[in-house]
Design an enzyme around this catalytic site. Structure first.
Site: not given
Length: 226
Positions: A13, A15, A172
């Protein structure tokens, strides 16, 4: 695939996992708030929301829902400000440079799968000089579906010419783990990322959690499990 087994590819991922983009997104939100006559927010209040995109940031800053009058205007302003300043303070998370170097030295393919739209992802990757290093960059509008749908991760595996079962996905948020699991990859949760209080890690369907990017190096060497 065992989480300790050597992968043939690692997908990230963007960000909150690969790059710390929160400072620039927080600055863009606060400029938007000031433009529309609102007081800025503390960085600590903004950081957990960053992974959930512009809609979530406008909800946080203005306390309004997407169907409220003026929501789209505020979101467009936010994204325009961010696009003009998307790599002022953004950096790879500490330790991530070593992780990428290790992957490349070990001939393990790596790429990015993000829900960020390509018109923001691509210039950011160019500014960070990652566009020619990543084996693939799959943005939120690359495929018909976005995470938590598995399609973007499956597309990334195809681009890298790797099987999902030989691939780790690091993210996240719960939607990252859901997408990775559905795609058949090994889901690894990044606890150093932008953890939203309504998306606690204990609810994620992750095989492993890491508290720092350098723990990926230990995982790749078979020296760490969690």
């Amino acid at each position: 695939m065992s989480p300790a087994a050597q992968p043939l590819a690692v997908l990230f991922d963007l960000d909150g996992t690969l790059a710390d983009t929160a400072p620039d997104l927080a600055a863009a939100l606060n400029r938007t708030l000031e433009h529309f006559g609102r007081a800025p927010l503390a960085y600590e209040a903004i950081r957990p929301v960053v992974s959930h995109g512009g809609v979530a940031l406008i909800r946080l800053g203005f306390g309004i829902q997407p169907d409220a009058p003026g929501f789209d205007e505020r979101r467009r302003y936010l994204l325009d400000v961010y696009a003009d300043n998307l790599c002022e303070q953004t950096r790879l998370f500490a330790g991530m440079t070593e992780v990428l170097n290790h992957l490349e030295d070990s001939h393990i393919a790596w790429g990015i799968v993000t829900n960020k739209p390509a018109w923001l992802t691509d210039p950011l990757m160019t500014a960070m000089q990652l566009d020619r290093r990543a084996g693939c960059i799959v943005s939120g509008d690359t495929c018909t579906n976005r995470k938590p749908h598995p399609e973007p991760i499956l597309h990334a595996c195809e681009l890298l010419d790797r099987l999902p079962g030989d691939t780790w996905y690091v993210g996240d948020a719960g939607r990252d783990m859901q997408a990775a699991r559905a795609a058949g990859c090994t889901p690894i949760g990044a606890l150093y990322g932008y953890l939203h209080p309504e998306d606690p890690p204990e609810t994620w369907d992750a095989d492993l959690h890491i508290e720092h990017p350098r723990q990926l190096l230990a995982l790749l060497d078979g020296r760490y499990s969690a």
